[in-house]
Design a protein around this motif. Sequence first.
Motif, PDB file in Angstrom:
ATOM      1  N   ASN A  17       0.003 -10.321  -7.534  1.00  0.00           N
ATOM      2  CA  ASN A  17       0.409  -8.965  -7.873  1.00  0.00           C
ATOM      3  C   ASN A  17       1.753  -8.613  -7.233  1.00  0.00           C
ATOM      4  N   TRP A  45      -2.289  -3.225  -3.910  1.00  0.00           N
ATOM      5  CA  TRP A  45      -2.097  -3.434  -5.338  1.00  0.00           C
ATOM      6  C   TRP A  45      -1.002  -2.541  -5.914  1.00  0.00           C
ATOM      7  N   PHE A  46      -1.020  -1.262  -5.556  1.00  0.00           N
ATOM      8  CA  PHE A  46      -0.019  -0.328  -6.075  1.00  0.00           C
ATOM      9  C   PHE A  46       1.120  -0.150  -5.068  1.00  0.00           C
ATOM     10  N   TRP A  47       2.296   0.169  -5.583  1.00  0.00           N
ATOM     11  CA  TRP A  47       3.506   0.312  -4.777  1.00  0.00           C
ATOM     12  C   TRP A  47       3.357   1.429  -3.751  1.00  0.00           C
ATOM     13  N   THR A  82       0.898   4.657  -8.194  1.00  0.00           N
ATOM     14  CA  THR A  82       2.283   4.381  -7.800  1.00  0.00           C
ATOM     15  C   THR A  82       2.954   5.630  -7.240  1.00  0.00           C
ATOM     16  N   HIS A 116      -2.130 -10.062  -3.623  1.00  0.00           N
ATOM     17  CA  HIS A 116      -0.883  -9.331  -3.796  1.00  0.00           C
ATOM     18  C   HIS A 116       0.217  -9.869  -2.886  1.00  0.00           C
ATOM     19  N   HIS A 138       0.075  -3.912 -11.160  1.00  0.00           N
ATOM     20  CA  HIS A 138      -0.638  -2.649 -11.012  1.00  0.00           C
ATOM     21  C   HIS A 138       0.421  -1.544 -10.985  1.00  0.00           C
ATOM     22  N   ALA A 168       4.031  -5.112  -7.313  1.00  0.00           N
ATOM     23  CA  ALA A 168       3.915  -3.729  -7.781  1.00  0.00           C
ATOM     24  C   ALA A 168       5.276  -3.116  -8.099  1.00  0.00           C
ATOM     25  N   ASP A 177      -4.073   3.370  -3.799  1.00  0.00           N
ATOM     26  CA  ASP A 177      -4.553   2.432  -4.805  1.00  0.00           C
ATOM     27  C   ASP A 177      -5.551   3.121  -5.738  1.00  0.00           C
TER      28      ASP A 177
END
Length: 462
Positions: free
Chosen positions: A291, A256-258, A46, A251, A41, A293, A51
């Motif tokens: 996941n 999901w996202f950094w 990011t 994850h 993701h 990220a 997210d």
Amino acid sequence: MKKLLLMLTIFFLSAATISQAKGLHELQQEFVNLKFGLFIHFGMGTYLNEDWADPEQPATLFNPQKLNCDQWADGAQSAGMSFGCISVKHHNGFCMWNTATTPYSVMNSGIARDVLKEFTDAMHRRNMKVMFHFSILDLREKILPRHIKPSDTDFIKAQLRELLTGYGPVTALMIDGWDAPWGRISYDDISFEDIYRYVKSIQPECLVMDLNGAKYPGDALFYSDLKTYEQGAGQRIDRSKAWLPSMSCDHLQPTWFWKSWFPSMELPSAESMVANNIIPKNEAGCTFIMNVAPNTDGLLDDNALQRLAEIGRLWKNNLKGIEIEEAPEPIISANIAKHRHATGSWSYDCEIHDFANDDNFRSYWVSNRAVKEPWLMIDLETEQEFNTVAITDNSECTLKAYALEYRKNGEWHKVFSGDAPTTRQVKIHRFNKVKGDAVRLTITGYNGEVAIAEIGVYNEKR
């Protein structure tokens, strides 16, 4: 003569291509054999520590100056992964590929590079499979519940055509935001069957999986070529009952996202990922997607790379999974019985007939124990064509024998009568197309309490 020879050549080449296409069961087995893969993701979220990113943020915010998809692929290989899956478009609508459908893409970002092309090339150089995660819900384009227009389907198809024609073979397309309690775009708003068949018309061997299938029982495939489990949403595979080819995703980092604190945090141990995810999922015929990220530079953090390498030292992928049973073809058509008038024999006060067609597999029509031969009828209101009926029993699977009938011109006609075709929870009946204005289930044999979660009626295109 030359034209005739050319036409014959094209015909035989097309026929050969069709004959060589793999069947669904073979493709499902190949997916199960993959066992373990990388999920990426990466996008606007990011750069916002979110997210679900604000869809009004400018594309230029996306600016990974050190982007290196080869680093991602090397990390995946070090863990023994066999494929990579990237979120090509998350819910905010930002596209990770060179698209003609919208200016809201990586081509108008701070780097103006086709990230998807770099990702797929990196995977292909390592002989790793490629999968895409794609959101139907699109906050930027206003593809939203109770706001769906015919042009939205055209827009989605245009994006899918780009994705499925410009980046080589795609092993699986993971669709998100569809028929989800939070996305609320139903399969009636945007036809699942239409999109499903469109994908197959471009890449026949691309598996289609809907990530939001949690409401459906784990005993049959509804609107998906694979049973899916998103662990972050609380979905867990029941290993004691699992028999369908499936996918489970989670994850390595908490989301999901950094997020800015990821580089300094202690990640789950390699031992726990192997012992609690990879091995038990694989033993249940389930491929695990993890996941990891990338950060704002476009790189995987050092602690994530270290954990991937540790996983690879503990676990080796021999690319041979358990042999899965052949499952019935997935149901992909609209349910014409949903929310129609239901009636039948005496039931309990709070578990009446319409619980059997309310599109909720956790509510039940429960027959009163005093009734010896329970029956339930769904009124379709007008005569309609259909060729499939799916009965979802209760979790105890009490149905032993029954009859299925349809009403035409006031007369009832049988399509099935006898012992239940399976002891599993979902009983699927496919038959030659009929036309009727009602469907009736009469139960003639059962153990315990009769409770029906759902009766679905479908007109499948075969």
